[in-house]
Design a protein around this motif. Sequence first.
Motif, PDB file in Angstrom:
ATOM      1  N   ASN A   1     -22.217  23.174  11.716  1.00 50.94           N
ATOM      2  CA  ASN A   1     -21.107  24.131  11.749  1.00 50.94           C
ATOM      3  C   ASN A   1     -20.539  24.394  10.356  1.00 50.94           C
ATOM      4  O   ASN A   1     -20.234  25.536   9.996  1.00 50.94           O
ATOM      5  N   ALA A   2     -20.393  23.302   9.569  1.00 52.65           N
ATOM      6  CA  ALA A   2     -19.854  23.437   8.211  1.00 52.65           C
ATOM      7  C   ALA A   2     -20.797  24.255   7.337  1.00 52.65           C
ATOM      8  O   ALA A   2     -20.360  25.071   6.515  1.00 52.65           O
ATOM      9  N   GLU A   3     -22.102  24.058   7.552  1.00 52.32           N
ATOM     10  CA  GLU A   3     -23.095  24.801   6.772  1.00 52.32           C
ATOM     11  C   GLU A   3     -23.002  26.295   7.058  1.00 52.32           C
ATOM     12  O   GLU A   3     -23.042  27.122   6.131  1.00 52.32           O
ATOM     13  N   GLU A   4     -22.846  26.645   8.331  1.00 56.01           N
ATOM     14  CA  GLU A   4     -22.724  28.066   8.694  1.00 56.01           C
ATOM     15  C   GLU A   4     -21.458  28.673   8.097  1.00 56.01           C
ATOM     16  O   GLU A   4     -21.458  29.800   7.605  1.00 56.01           O
ATOM     17  N   LYS A   5     -20.353  27.908   8.126  1.00 57.55           N
ATOM     18  CA  LYS A   5     -19.102  28.403   7.543  1.00 57.55           C
ATOM     19  C   LYS A   5     -19.254  28.632   6.043  1.00 57.55           C
ATOM     20  O   LYS A   5     -18.754  29.625   5.497  1.00 57.55           O
TER      21      LYS A   5
ATOM     22  N   GLU B   1     -13.452  18.672   8.344  1.00 60.59           N
ATOM     23  CA  GLU B   1     -12.636  19.553   9.181  1.00 60.59           C
ATOM     24  C   GLU B   1     -13.305  19.791  10.536  1.00 60.59           C
ATOM     25  O   GLU B   1     -12.646  19.763  11.586  1.00 60.59           O
ATOM     26  N   GLU B   2     -14.626  20.011  10.511  1.00 58.20           N
ATOM     27  CA  GLU B   2     -15.366  20.228  11.757  1.00 58.20           C
ATOM     28  C   GLU B   2     -15.394  18.963  12.610  1.00 58.20           C
ATOM     29  O   GLU B   2     -15.298  19.029  13.840  1.00 58.20           O
TER      30      GLU B   2
ATOM     31  N   GLU C   1     -21.473  10.422  16.543  1.00 55.34           N
ATOM     32  CA  GLU C   1     -22.059  11.245  17.599  1.00 55.34           C
ATOM     33  C   GLU C   1     -22.040  12.729  17.239  1.00 55.34           C
ATOM     34  O   GLU C   1     -22.960  13.469  17.593  1.00 55.34           O
ATOM     35  N   VAL C   2     -20.972  13.169  16.557  1.00 56.35           N
ATOM     36  CA  VAL C   2     -20.822  14.608  16.286  1.00 56.35           C
ATOM     37  C   VAL C   2     -21.212  14.989  14.855  1.00 56.35           C
ATOM     38  O   VAL C   2     -21.101  16.162  14.489  1.00 56.35           O
ATOM     39  N   SER C   3     -21.649  14.013  14.052  1.00 55.93           N
ATOM     40  CA  SER C   3     -21.876  14.276  12.623  1.00 55.93           C
ATOM     41  C   SER C   3     -22.898  15.387  12.390  1.00 55.93           C
ATOM     42  O   SER C   3     -22.675  16.273  11.546  1.00 55.93           O
ATOM     43  N   ASP C   4     -24.003  15.376  13.140  1.00 58.20           N
ATOM     44  CA  ASP C   4     -25.033  16.411  12.950  1.00 58.20           C
ATOM     45  C   ASP C   4     -24.494  17.797  13.297  1.00 58.20           C
ATOM     46  O   ASP C   4     -24.722  18.764  12.559  1.00 58.20           O
ATOM     47  N   ARG C   5     -23.783  17.858  14.406  1.00 61.23           N
ATOM     48  CA  ARG C   5     -23.230  19.148  14.847  1.00 61.23           C
ATOM     49  C   ARG C   5     -22.182  19.648  13.858  1.00 61.23           C
ATOM     50  O   ARG C   5     -22.132  20.832  13.521  1.00 61.23           O
ATOM     51  N   ALA C   6     -21.338  18.722  13.358  1.00 61.60           N
ATOM     52  CA  ALA C   6     -20.299  19.096  12.395  1.00 61.60           C
ATOM     53  C   ALA C   6     -20.924  19.612  11.106  1.00 61.60           C
ATOM     54  O   ALA C   6     -20.439  20.587  10.513  1.00 61.60           O
ATOM     55  N   GLU C   7     -22.015  18.979  10.680  1.00 63.57           N
ATOM     56  CA  GLU C   7     -22.688  19.408   9.449  1.00 63.57           C
ATOM     57  C   GLU C   7     -23.285  20.799   9.615  1.00 63.57           C
ATOM     58  O   GLU C   7     -23.205  21.637   8.704  1.00 63.57           O
TER      59      GLU C   7
ATOM     60  N   ALA D   1     -16.606  21.586  -1.321  1.00 62.29           N
ATOM     61  CA  ALA D   1     -16.202  22.422  -0.192  1.00 62.29           C
ATOM     62  C   ALA D   1     -16.979  22.048   1.068  1.00 62.29           C
ATOM     63  O   ALA D   1     -16.420  22.006   2.173  1.00 62.29           O
ATOM     64  N   PHE D   2     -18.270  21.754   0.891  1.00 64.40           N
ATOM     65  CA  PHE D   2     -19.122  21.370   2.031  1.00 64.40           C
ATOM     66  C   PHE D   2     -18.606  20.082   2.668  1.00 64.40           C
ATOM     67  O   PHE D   2     -18.475  19.978   3.894  1.00 64.40           O
ATOM     68  N   ASP D   3     -18.271  19.077   1.837  1.00 60.19           N
ATOM     69  CA  ASP D   3     -17.744  17.808   2.359  1.00 60.19           C
ATOM     70  C   ASP D   3     -16.438  18.035   3.110  1.00 60.19           C
ATOM     71  O   ASP D   3     -16.208  17.459   4.182  1.00 60.19           O
TER      72      ASP D   3
END
Length: 462
Positions: free
Chosen positions: A144-148, A247-248, A136-142, A240-242
Motif C-alpha cells: 500500500n505504501a509503495e502504491e501511495k 502509517e499503513e 501479519e500486515v507488514s507485506d500488505r502495508a508495504e 518517506a517510504f518508511d
Amino acid sequence: MVIYLPAQHGNGADESVLLDELTPREIVLELDKYVIGQGDAKKAVAVALRNRMRRQRLDPDMAEDVMPKNILMIGSTGVGKTEIARRLAKLANSPFLKVEASKFTEVGYVGRDVESMIRDLVEIALDMIRDEKLDEVSDRAERNAEEKLLDLLIPPPEKSSESADMAREKLREKLHAGKLDDRMVEIDVKDRAMPFEFFSAPIMPGPGGMDDADMSNFKDMLPSLLGGRTKKRKLPVAEAFDYLIQEEEQKLVDMDQVQRTAIERVERSGIIFLDEVDKIAGREGGHGPDISREGVQRDILPIVEGTTVNTRYGFVRTDHILFIAAGAFHVSKPSDLIPELQGRFPIRVELKSLTEEDFIRILREPKNALIKQYQALLETEGIKLNFTDDALRELARFATQVNDVHENIGARRLHTILEKVLEEVSFEGPDLKKKNVKVDAKFVQARLTDIVKDQDLSKYIL
C-alpha cells in the motif's frame, strides 16, 4: 488455544513445534540450552507450565477453579533464578515482567502501588500482540505504501493507458533498485507539536496526587489535544517510504482487538517474577520498616490470590497469572513471610550455589554462552578468538576464588572476569595486526593473578 514454538534444527530451517505437545521433560531440555544445572527449579517451572496447558483443555467450569501453582525460588544471586523464569516465558510466548518486591511501599506511603505490576504486564502484552499483528500486515502495508509513493512520484492519469502503466512499472523498478532514494517528495505528516494552550494550562491532580492509572489516562488524552493535525513535509523517498509503511501498518492493525487480546493473554498466560521477596519478609511485632514490610506483603496478597485490576485498557483478572517469587533468604526465612502469602507459593525450590565445574559448563555450553558472545563481537572486526580448555578452567577457578573471598555473585562474576581478561584485546581490536588471538591458561593468568593476589584491588576490580 494452540501455541506454536519456533525451534531451530540442525539443517538450519525453522520448524514449528506445538508447545502443547512439549512434555515437562522436553521443557527442561529447552531450558538446559540456556541455563546450566538447577534441575529442581527447572522441573518445578516445567510442571507449572504443563499444568497451565492442561488447564486450558478442561471444561470452563473446572478450569475456573484450577489455580496456578506459584513457585518460590530460594537461592543467592547469580545462580539462574531470573534466567529460568525469563526463558520459560519466552518458551511459552507469555507476557513476562520482572519486578523487585522491595520497590513497592505500603498503601499510604509515597511510592509505587502493587497494582502497577499488572498495568506494566498489560503494556508488555500489548507490545507483544502489536508486534505480532504488525508482522501479519507488514507485506500488505508495504504494498500500500509503495502504491501511495508511486502516486506521489507520478500522479495517476485521468484515463488508464498502456504507456502510463509502463511508465509506472519502470518507476517501480527504480524504486526497488534504490535509484530514487535521494529524490525529494512532499507528503502529509502528523503534526506532533503541542498547542501553546497545553503548556499554559495548569495540571491539577486530585487530592491523592496522580497515580499510574491517572498518568495512563493523561497520556491517552494527548492525541486528542493535538487534534490529529497534519502538515506538508519534504522528505527523501527512502524516508518517506518508511513513514508511509508505518502509517499503513497503523491503519491495518485494529488496536481495539490488540487490547482485548493483550488482556486475554495476560489473564491466561502472564508470568510475574517477583524478585527480592526476602527483603519484604517481616512479621508483626516489629518497629518502623518491619511494619512497612508486612504492609507490602498484605498489599501483594490480593494480587497473588486473585483480584481485578483496573488498567487503561480495561479490567484484568489476576486469578490465573503465574507468580514466581525469588530471594536469597540469607537473613530472613520463607517462614518469616505472613502465613497467607506463604500459602500462595506452594512449590518451594532451593537453587544450589554454582561450582567451578558449573562455571566451565556455563562458559562453554549454553546457546548464548559468554565465550560465544565475545567471539561473535570481535569477529565483526575480523578477530578470531580461540579459547583453550585450560583457559576455561582458569577462568572458572578465578571466578570461584573471588566469589569465595568476596561476595558470592554466582555466574555474574564471569562477566567481570572475562571483561578484565579481554580488555586489552577489545581496546586494541581494530588496530591489531595479528587477527588470530589464542586465549590459554597463561594468557588468563598474566591478566588476573596479580589482581586476585591483591585483596583490596580484587575487591574493587573483580
